[in-house]
Design a protein around this motif. Structure first.
Motif, PDB file in Angstrom:
ATOM      1  N   ASP A 198       0.854  -1.178   0.000  1.00  0.00           N
ATOM      2  CA  ASP A 198       0.000   0.000   0.000  1.00  0.00           C
ATOM      3  C   ASP A 198       0.894   1.233   0.000  1.00  0.00           C
ATOM      4  N   LEU A 199       0.775   2.032  -1.060  1.00  0.00           N
ATOM      5  CA  LEU A 199       1.670   3.178  -1.215  1.00  0.00           C
ATOM      6  C   LEU A 199       1.569   4.160  -0.058  1.00  0.00           C
ATOM      7  N   THR A 200       0.362   4.258   0.514  1.00  0.00           N
ATOM      8  CA  THR A 200       0.168   5.269   1.556  1.00  0.00           C
ATOM      9  C   THR A 200       0.915   4.928   2.839  1.00  0.00           C
ATOM     10  N   THR A 201       1.350   3.652   2.977  1.00  0.00           N
ATOM     11  CA  THR A 201       2.065   3.285   4.200  1.00  0.00           C
ATOM     12  C   THR A 201       3.542   3.664   4.139  1.00  0.00           C
ATOM     13  N   LEU A 202       4.012   4.058   2.942  1.00  0.00           N
ATOM     14  CA  LEU A 202       5.432   4.404   2.805  1.00  0.00           C
ATOM     15  C   LEU A 202       5.660   5.860   3.192  1.00  0.00           C
ATOM     16  N   ASN A 203       6.865   6.156   3.687  1.00  0.00           N
ATOM     17  CA  ASN A 203       7.161   7.556   3.965  1.00  0.00           C
ATOM     18  C   ASN A 203       7.728   8.244   2.730  1.00  0.00           C
ATOM     19  N   LEU A 204       7.915   9.555   2.849  1.00  0.00           N
ATOM     20  CA  LEU A 204       8.300  10.348   1.675  1.00  0.00           C
ATOM     21  C   LEU A 204       9.593   9.874   1.043  1.00  0.00           C
ATOM     22  N   GLN A 205      10.556   9.529   1.906  1.00  0.00           N
ATOM     23  CA  GLN A 205      11.850   9.122   1.364  1.00  0.00           C
ATOM     24  C   GLN A 205      11.726   7.834   0.559  1.00  0.00           C
ATOM     25  N   GLN A 206      10.981   6.895   1.124  1.00  0.00           N
ATOM     26  CA  GLN A 206      10.785   5.627   0.421  1.00  0.00           C
ATOM     27  C   GLN A 206      10.079   5.864  -0.905  1.00  0.00           C
ATOM     28  N   LEU A 207       9.093   6.754  -0.870  1.00  0.00           N
ATOM     29  CA  LEU A 207       8.342   7.051  -2.091  1.00  0.00           C
ATOM     30  C   LEU A 207       9.243   7.646  -3.160  1.00  0.00           C
ATOM     31  N   SER A 208      10.129   8.554  -2.740  1.00  0.00           N
ATOM     32  CA  SER A 208      10.967   9.193  -3.763  1.00  0.00           C
ATOM     33  C   SER A 208      11.989   8.203  -4.311  1.00  0.00           C
ATOM     34  N   THR A 209      12.455   7.276  -3.475  1.00  0.00           N
ATOM     35  CA  THR A 209      13.347   6.230  -3.989  1.00  0.00           C
ATOM     36  C   THR A 209      12.609   5.379  -5.021  1.00  0.00           C
ATOM     37  N   LEU A 210      11.364   5.048  -4.677  1.00  0.00           N
ATOM     38  CA  LEU A 210      10.545   4.242  -5.573  1.00  0.00           C
ATOM     39  C   LEU A 210      10.343   4.965  -6.904  1.00  0.00           C
ATOM     40  N   LYS A 211      10.097   6.264  -6.805  1.00  0.00           N
ATOM     41  CA  LYS A 211       9.867   7.051  -8.015  1.00  0.00           C
ATOM     42  C   LYS A 211      11.122   7.084  -8.872  1.00  0.00           C
ATOM     43  N   GLN A 212      12.263   7.232  -8.199  1.00  0.00           N
ATOM     44  CA  GLN A 212      13.520   7.234  -8.947  1.00  0.00           C
ATOM     45  C   GLN A 212      13.709   5.933  -9.692  1.00  0.00           C
ATOM     46  N   GLN A 213      13.422   4.840  -8.997  1.00  0.00           N
ATOM     47  CA  GLN A 213      13.544   3.524  -9.619  1.00  0.00           C
ATOM     48  C   GLN A 213      12.651   3.408 -10.843  1.00  0.00           C
ATOM     49  N   LEU A 214      11.412   3.850 -10.662  1.00  0.00           N
ATOM     50  CA  LEU A 214      10.459   3.771 -11.766  1.00  0.00           C
ATOM     51  C   LEU A 214      10.902   4.632 -12.941  1.00  0.00           C
ATOM     52  N   ASP A 215      11.419   5.824 -12.631  1.00  0.00           N
ATOM     53  CA  ASP A 215      11.906   6.696 -13.694  1.00  0.00           C
ATOM     54  C   ASP A 215      13.020   6.029 -14.477  1.00  0.00           C
ATOM     55  N   GLN A 216      13.906   5.375 -13.721  1.00  0.00           N
ATOM     56  CA  GLN A 216      15.014   4.684 -14.381  1.00  0.00           C
ATOM     57  C   GLN A 216      14.502   3.601 -15.317  1.00  0.00           C
ATOM     58  N   GLU A 217      13.548   2.829 -14.807  1.00  0.00           N
ATOM     59  CA  GLU A 217      13.001   1.751 -15.623  1.00  0.00           C
ATOM     60  C   GLU A 217      12.323   2.296 -16.870  1.00  0.00           C
ATOM     61  N   LEU A 218      11.579   3.380 -16.685  1.00  0.00           N
ATOM     62  CA  LEU A 218      10.900   3.985 -17.830  1.00  0.00           C
ATOM     63  C   LEU A 218      11.909   4.452 -18.874  1.00  0.00           C
ATOM     64  N   ASN A 219      13.018   5.025 -18.392  1.00  0.00           N
ATOM     65  CA  ASN A 219      14.072   5.445 -19.308  1.00  0.00           C
ATOM     66  C   ASN A 219      14.607   4.276 -20.108  1.00  0.00           C
ATOM     67  N   LEU A 220      14.826   3.174 -19.387  1.00  0.00           N
ATOM     68  CA  LEU A 220      15.347   1.978 -20.029  1.00  0.00           C
ATOM     69  C   LEU A 220      14.394   1.511 -21.124  1.00  0.00           C
ATOM     70  N   PHE A 221      13.103   1.526 -20.814  1.00  0.00           N
ATOM     71  CA  PHE A 221      12.108   1.129 -21.809  1.00  0.00           C
ATOM     72  C   PHE A 221      12.196   2.017 -23.035  1.00  0.00           C
ATOM     73  N   GLN A 222      12.342   3.321 -22.788  1.00  0.00           N
ATOM     74  CA  GLN A 222      12.401   4.259 -23.904  1.00  0.00           C
ATOM     75  C   GLN A 222      13.603   3.947 -24.782  1.00  0.00           C
ATOM     76  N   GLU A 223      14.740   3.682 -24.132  1.00  0.00           N
ATOM     77  CA  GLU A 223      15.947   3.364 -24.896  1.00  0.00           C
ATOM     78  C   GLU A 223      15.751   2.092 -25.713  1.00  0.00           C
ATOM     79  N   SER A 224      15.156   1.083 -25.077  1.00  0.00           N
ATOM     80  CA  SER A 224      14.939  -0.182 -25.779  1.00  0.00           C
ATOM     81  C   SER A 224      14.045   0.043 -26.989  1.00  0.00           C
ATOM     82  N   LEU A 225      13.019   0.862 -26.797  1.00  0.00           N
ATOM     83  CA  LEU A 225      12.112   1.136 -27.904  1.00  0.00           C
ATOM     84  C   LEU A 225      12.857   1.781 -29.062  1.00  0.00           C
ATOM     85  N   THR A 226      13.750   2.726 -28.745  1.00  0.00           N
ATOM     86  CA  THR A 226      14.503   3.402 -29.797  1.00  0.00           C
ATOM     87  C   THR A 226      15.369   2.406 -30.559  1.00  0.00           C
ATOM     88  N   SER A 227      16.075   1.538 -29.832  1.00  0.00           N
ATOM     89  CA  SER A 227      16.954   0.616 -30.562  1.00  0.00           C
ATOM     90  C   SER A 227      16.145  -0.417 -31.333  1.00  0.00           C
TER      91      SER A 227
END
Lengths: 154, 126
Positions: A16-45
């Motif tokens: 449950d996302l609401t149980t996480l604190n702000l720091q955990q959430l921002s780490t999670l967001k960073q991870q997701l951003d990274q993954e999304l970037n990777l997807f974008q790169e894969s799509l380009t190649s």
């Protein structure tokens, strides 16, 4: 060219996302951003690979039997050519990967590129679906983060 | 006492960091192997589709050398076998690094906790 599996890792548990604190959430967001970037790169190649296969396939369309015996200029380097003659217009040699080349007739050559284009397109569709899901999760994380920040300032 | 603790934390941190480096390196290798395995699988499928009498070439530097289709198939199978074994090895390696990492993380957390407590005590004395 890795196959992309669409199924989720089974050991992932729902959080449950609401149980996480702000720091955990921002780490999670960073991870997701990274993954999304990777997807974008894969799509380009993948898009690049698709174009390459398409070009090769179109090239095969231009090889017809009335080209036999025609003279052509064969590139030895990027800037040097020697005259040559087309002897065989029925077969081509295709790079099938890991340094192997196979001789194929025109029809199976076209079939090869068609298959390759289909394969790449399939992978692209899979990535797009995955990317959409990820960005949905990312949006949810951002939303919860904003909510928490509002609560903190209030 | 506090200095001693700090030194301990420092050295633990260094071990932890080097483990992290080792881990990401292993993961990278694993990804590379995965890619190679996939590529070989695709080549294998392609070789299997070919007619028995099809000409197959192998590129050695800039030239193509004609090879036997059966030989090419064997070669690819052998390579896949090797890559599969390598992947297993790396998987084991990744698992053991993960275990080590977990252990050191725990030690680190304990040390940090001790350090904080020591600081609180020192503050109370002052």
């Amino acid at each position: 060219m890795a196959q992309i599996s669409a199924r989720e890792a089974p050991h992932l548990q729902q959080i449950d996302l609401t149980t996480l604190n702000l720091q955990q959430l921002s780490t999670l967001k960073q991870q997701l951003d990274q993954e999304l970037n990777l997807f974008q790169e894969s799509l380009t190649s993948l898009k690049m690979a698709q174009t390459k296969f398409q070009n090769s396939g179109e090239c095969l369309e231009k090889i017809t039997s009335d080209l036999e015996g025609r003279s052509i200029l064969v590139p030895l380097t990027g800037s040097m050519y020697v005259p040559g003659k087309l002897v065989d217009v029925n077969n081509v040699i295709i790079d099938i990967g890991t340094r192997y080349y196979a001789q194929k007739d025109i029809e199976s050559g076209k079939d090869y590129f068609k298959r390759k284009i289909n394969f790449v397109t399939e992978q692209m569709e899979k990535i797009q679906v995955l990317g959409l899901e990820k960005s949905k999760i990312r949006d949810a994380v951002v939303e919860v983060m904003e909510l928490k920040m509002q609560n903190q300032t209030a | 006492m506090a200095d001693d603790l700090q030194r301990k934390i420092q050295s633990e941190l260094e071990i932890y960091k080097s483990l992290q480096k080792e881990y990401s390196k292993a993961v990278q290798t694993r990804q590379q192997l995965d890619g190679q395995l996939n590529e070989n699988q695709i080549v294998k499928d392609e070789l299997n589709i070919l007619r028995e009498d099809s000409a197959v070439y192998k590129s050695v530097g800039p030239i193509l050398i004609k090879t036997d289709l059966v030989e090419a198939k064997q070669n690819v199978a052998k390579r896949m076998d090797y890559i599969g074994k390598e992947m297993k090895r790396i998987d084991d390696q990744i698992l053991s690094i993960e275990k080590k990492q977990d252990g050191h993380r725990e030690i680190l957390q304990k040390l940090q906790h001790q350090f904080q407590q020591a600081q609180v005590k020192a503050a109370m004395k002052a």
